[in-house]
Design a protein around this motif. Structure first.
Motif, mmCIF file in Angstrom:
data_model
loop_
_atom_site.group_PDB
_atom_site.id
_atom_site.type_symbol
_atom_site.label_atom_id
_atom_site.label_comp_id
_atom_site.label_asym_id
_atom_site.label_seq_id
_atom_site.Cartn_x
_atom_site.Cartn_y
_atom_site.Cartn_z
ATOM 1 N N LYS A 61 0.852 -1.191 0.000
ATOM 2 C CA LYS A 61 0.000 0.000 0.000
ATOM 3 C C LYS A 61 0.891 1.246 0.000
ATOM 4 C CE LYS A 61 -3.507 -2.792 0.717
ATOM 5 N NZ LYS A 61 -4.105 -2.912 2.047
ATOM 6 N N LYS A 62 0.565 2.206 -0.860
ATOM 7 C CA LYS A 62 1.338 3.441 -0.939
ATOM 8 C C LYS A 62 0.668 4.540 -0.114
ATOM 9 C CE LYS A 62 3.639 6.584 -4.138
ATOM 10 N NZ LYS A 62 3.978 6.874 -5.554
ATOM 11 N N VAL A 63 1.459 5.229 0.677
ATOM 12 C CA VAL A 63 0.969 6.340 1.493
ATOM 13 C C VAL A 63 1.763 7.580 1.090
ATOM 14 C CG1 VAL A 63 0.686 7.245 3.818
ATOM 15 C CG2 VAL A 63 0.383 4.801 3.388
ATOM 16 N N PRO A 64 1.116 8.584 0.469
ATOM 17 C CA PRO A 64 1.859 9.750 -0.020
ATOM 18 C C PRO A 64 2.398 10.610 1.106
ATOM 19 C CG PRO A 64 -0.496 10.075 -0.285
ATOM 20 C CD PRO A 64 -0.324 8.661 0.166
ATOM 21 N N ALA A 65 3.495 11.297 0.814
ATOM 22 C CA ALA A 65 4.063 12.244 1.773
ATOM 23 C C ALA A 65 3.145 13.451 1.910
ATOM 24 C CB ALA A 65 5.444 12.693 1.306
ATOM 25 N N VAL A 66 3.281 14.158 3.017
ATOM 26 C CA VAL A 66 2.530 15.401 3.187
ATOM 27 C C VAL A 66 3.336 16.542 2.579
ATOM 28 C CG1 VAL A 66 1.359 14.606 5.252
ATOM 29 C CG2 VAL A 66 3.521 15.819 5.477
ATOM 30 N N PRO A 67 2.665 17.557 2.007
ATOM 31 C CA PRO A 67 3.397 18.690 1.435
ATOM 32 C C PRO A 67 4.176 19.442 2.513
ATOM 33 C CG PRO A 67 1.098 18.673 0.715
ATOM 34 C CD PRO A 67 1.209 17.684 1.828
ATOM 35 N N VAL A 68 5.394 19.815 2.195
ATOM 36 C CA VAL A 68 6.239 20.598 3.105
ATOM 37 C C VAL A 68 6.697 21.837 2.345
ATOM 38 C CG1 VAL A 68 8.362 20.617 4.473
ATOM 39 C CG2 VAL A 68 6.993 18.531 4.326
ATOM 40 N N VAL A 93 4.068 9.699 8.082
ATOM 41 C CA VAL A 93 4.439 10.744 7.124
ATOM 42 C C VAL A 93 4.128 12.133 7.682
ATOM 43 C CG1 VAL A 93 4.253 9.227 5.112
ATOM 44 C CG2 VAL A 93 2.270 10.576 5.804
ATOM 45 N N LEU A 94 3.101 12.236 8.523
ATOM 46 C CA LEU A 94 2.836 13.519 9.184
ATOM 47 C C LEU A 94 4.002 13.913 10.089
ATOM 48 C CD1 LEU A 94 -0.916 13.128 10.225
ATOM 49 C CD2 LEU A 94 -0.015 14.816 8.611
ATOM 50 N N THR A 107 6.923 21.009 17.285
ATOM 51 C CA THR A 107 5.532 21.251 17.665
ATOM 52 C C THR A 107 4.902 19.921 18.083
ATOM 53 O OG1 THR A 107 4.779 20.966 15.378
ATOM 54 C CG2 THR A 107 5.275 23.205 16.094
ATOM 55 N N SER A 108 3.797 19.986 18.793
ATOM 56 C CA SER A 108 3.140 18.782 19.281
ATOM 57 C C SER A 108 2.624 17.928 18.123
ATOM 58 C CB SER A 108 1.977 19.172 20.197
ATOM 59 O OG SER A 108 1.119 18.075 20.407
ATOM 60 N N LEU A 109 3.096 16.690 18.048
ATOM 61 C CA LEU A 109 2.616 15.802 16.991
ATOM 62 C C LEU A 109 1.170 15.377 17.227
ATOM 63 C CD1 LEU A 109 5.751 13.566 16.333
ATOM 64 C CD2 LEU A 109 4.909 15.503 14.987
ATOM 65 N N SER A 110 0.724 15.383 18.467
ATOM 66 C CA SER A 110 -0.693 15.093 18.709
ATOM 67 C C SER A 110 -1.566 16.180 18.098
ATOM 68 C CB SER A 110 -0.971 14.944 20.209
ATOM 69 O OG SER A 110 -0.658 16.125 20.908
ATOM 70 N N ASP A 111 -1.105 17.441 18.161
ATOM 71 C CA ASP A 111 -1.847 18.535 17.521
ATOM 72 C C ASP A 111 -1.818 18.386 16.006
ATOM 73 O OD1 ASP A 111 -2.416 19.633 19.970
ATOM 74 O OD2 ASP A 111 -0.875 21.196 19.861
ATOM 75 N N VAL A 112 -0.653 18.032 15.467
ATOM 76 C CA VAL A 112 -0.523 17.829 14.020
ATOM 77 C C VAL A 112 -1.485 16.732 13.559
ATOM 78 C CG1 VAL A 112 1.046 17.052 12.192
ATOM 79 C CG2 VAL A 112 1.871 18.637 13.943
ATOM 80 N N ALA A 113 -1.553 15.650 14.327
ATOM 81 C CA ALA A 113 -2.425 14.541 13.954
ATOM 82 C C ALA A 113 -3.897 14.937 14.018
ATOM 83 C CB ALA A 113 -2.159 13.348 14.875
ATOM 84 N N ARG A 114 -4.277 15.666 15.067
ATOM 85 C CA ARG A 114 -5.677 16.086 15.185
ATOM 86 C C ARG A 114 -6.074 17.027 14.042
ATOM 87 N NH1 ARG A 114 -4.896 15.343 20.887
ATOM 88 N NH2 ARG A 114 -3.808 17.343 21.093
ATOM 89 N N GLN A 115 -5.147 17.913 13.666
ATOM 90 C CA GLN A 115 -5.429 18.821 12.547
ATOM 91 C C GLN A 115 -5.617 18.064 11.237
ATOM 92 O OE1 GLN A 115 -2.144 21.562 12.692
ATOM 93 N NE2 GLN A 115 -2.782 22.424 14.666
ATOM 94 N N ALA A 116 -5.023 16.870 11.166
ATOM 95 C CA ALA A 116 -5.159 16.050 9.963
ATOM 96 C C ALA A 116 -6.361 15.116 10.047
ATOM 97 C CB ALA A 116 -3.883 15.235 9.746
ATOM 98 N N GLY A 117 -7.142 15.202 11.131
ATOM 99 C CA GLY A 117 -8.367 14.430 11.235
ATOM 100 C C GLY A 117 -8.282 13.175 12.086
ATOM 101 N N PHE A 118 -7.129 12.944 12.737
ATOM 102 C CA PHE A 118 -7.020 11.779 13.613
ATOM 103 C C PHE A 118 -7.601 12.091 14.986
ATOM 104 C CE2 PHE A 118 -3.850 10.740 10.445
ATOM 105 C CZ PHE A 118 -3.889 9.339 10.369
ATOM 106 N N GLU A 119 -8.178 11.094 15.603
ATOM 107 C CA GLU A 119 -8.641 11.190 16.985
ATOM 108 C C GLU A 119 -7.729 10.324 17.843
ATOM 109 O OE1 GLU A 119 -12.745 10.215 17.305
ATOM 110 O OE2 GLU A 119 -13.390 11.738 15.850
ATOM 111 N N ILE A 120 -6.779 10.964 18.514
ATOM 112 C CA ILE A 120 -5.826 10.212 19.330
ATOM 113 C C ILE A 120 -5.746 10.814 20.717
ATOM 114 C CG2 ILE A 120 -4.458 9.433 17.363
ATOM 115 C CD1 ILE A 120 -2.442 11.623 17.985
#
Length: 333
Positions: free
Chosen positions: A262-269, A304-305, A320-333
């Protein structure tokens, strides 16, 4: 089987990173191979440090960076690695505990100093690492805490550790304890330099079931299977390992499992500043996701995030907080 206390236990070299910007001609003048890791002695460490430009000191080491990433996601992480009873050892221990990572490995007294890595960052963001291992090489089986290993859902081992005989035995002891407790064991190949030296042993660990989850980038994987074709290497890997994540630079990552690739694309930087820690932080996201019950693809998305965050600034750990990054991307963690 009891619920684990830790999402991930990371075992590896405890290294203080010394990061400085450098032009390509400096890499050439110092006779270095760009984008790889070189092991150096104390004398070379001193001469290279003297030649480098202004530098930033930060606690690093591959597995240590991964532990820091897991903590930044809000996960529970522990770390086993050897530092000396010296100033850099104090710095390293403080940094790990300050970010919430359990780190209680006994210090080395009266031996080599705490390890350090001179990391040269060229304008393209590539990093060339020059590492004096120092106290790292004193890690042995006695440093592996059976309770901590048994209490971790996944034990993660860095390929850089597969060198000193005592560290190798520590590595094997940890894997045996983890499997005995019904837990998973993961390995990162770390660098083509490591693969070239220990190819047969790494393949043995994968094929005999010691490793449940493998991490590699495309060049490491092609080196492992001695082929110029990534497709051929992926096909071989699929037959050898139950689960693997292969990073492919700006294209993202490939998750190789029994159900296919399965391919998972990188996030734009916006701007790639420093690639130091990209693979380590990808592993942090992937392992954290697996430990929290995500499927392989969603776990790789967390990877990738995290990698995208760390390459946007100088240094190998999240800014920066990776939990915040994940939530901004739609994850519930």
């Amino acid at each position: 089987m009891t619920d684990p206390k830790y999402d991930v236990l990371c075992i590896g070299n405890a290294i203080v990173d010394i990061l400085a910007r450098a032009e390509d001609d400096f890499i050439v003048a110092e006779d270095l191979q760009k984008g790889t890791m070189h092991l150096i002695d104390a004398e070379r460490a001193e001469s290279l440090y003297a030649a480098m430009g202004p530098a930033i000191e930060a606690s690093g080491g591959s597995a240590g960076n991964t532990a820091a990433g897991i903590a930044s996601f809000g996960g529970s992480a522990a770390f086993i690695g050897k530092v000396a009873d010296d100033q850099l050892g104090d710095v390293y221990a403080h940094d790990m505990r300050a970010i919430g990572v359990d780190f209680d490995t006994a210090r080395l007294v009266g031996g080599a100093p705490t390890a350090r890595s001179m990391i040269l960052i060229t304008p393209d963001g590539e990093r060339t690492m020059n590492t004096f291992l120092g106290a790292c090489q004193a890690l042995g089986p006695a440093d592996i805490d059976e309770t901590v290993v048994s209490d971790a859902a996944i034990t993660y081992l860095e390929g850089y550790l597969w060198d000193p005989p005592e560290a190798k035995e520590a590595f094997r002891r940890a894997a045996s304890i983890a499997h005995g407790a019904g837990r998973k064991v993961s390995l990162t190949l770390s660098d083509p330099f490591c693969v070239d030296r220990f190819r047969a042993e790494f393949l043995g660990l994968i094929r005999d079931g010691t490793i449940d989850i493998l991490f590699a980038n495309d060049s490491e994987l092609r080196s492992l299977y001695e082929t110029s074709s990534l497709d051929s290497a992926i096909a071989a890997l699929a037959g050898d390992c139950p689960l693997a994540a292969v990073t492919v630079g700006a294209e993202g990552a490939l998750v190789v499992g029994r159900d296919g690739v399965k391919k998972v694309p990188a996030v734009p930087v916006d701007t790639v500043v420093d690639l130091t820690g990209a693979g380590d932080l990808f592993a942090a996201g992937f392992l954290f996701g697996l430990a929290r019950g995500l499927d392989n693809v969603h776990a790789a998305r967390l990877g990738v995030l995290a990698a995208g965050e760390v390459i946007g600034h100088v240094g190998p750990r999240p800014a920066t907080s990776l939990s915040d990054v994940a939530r901004q991307a739609g994850f519930e963690i």
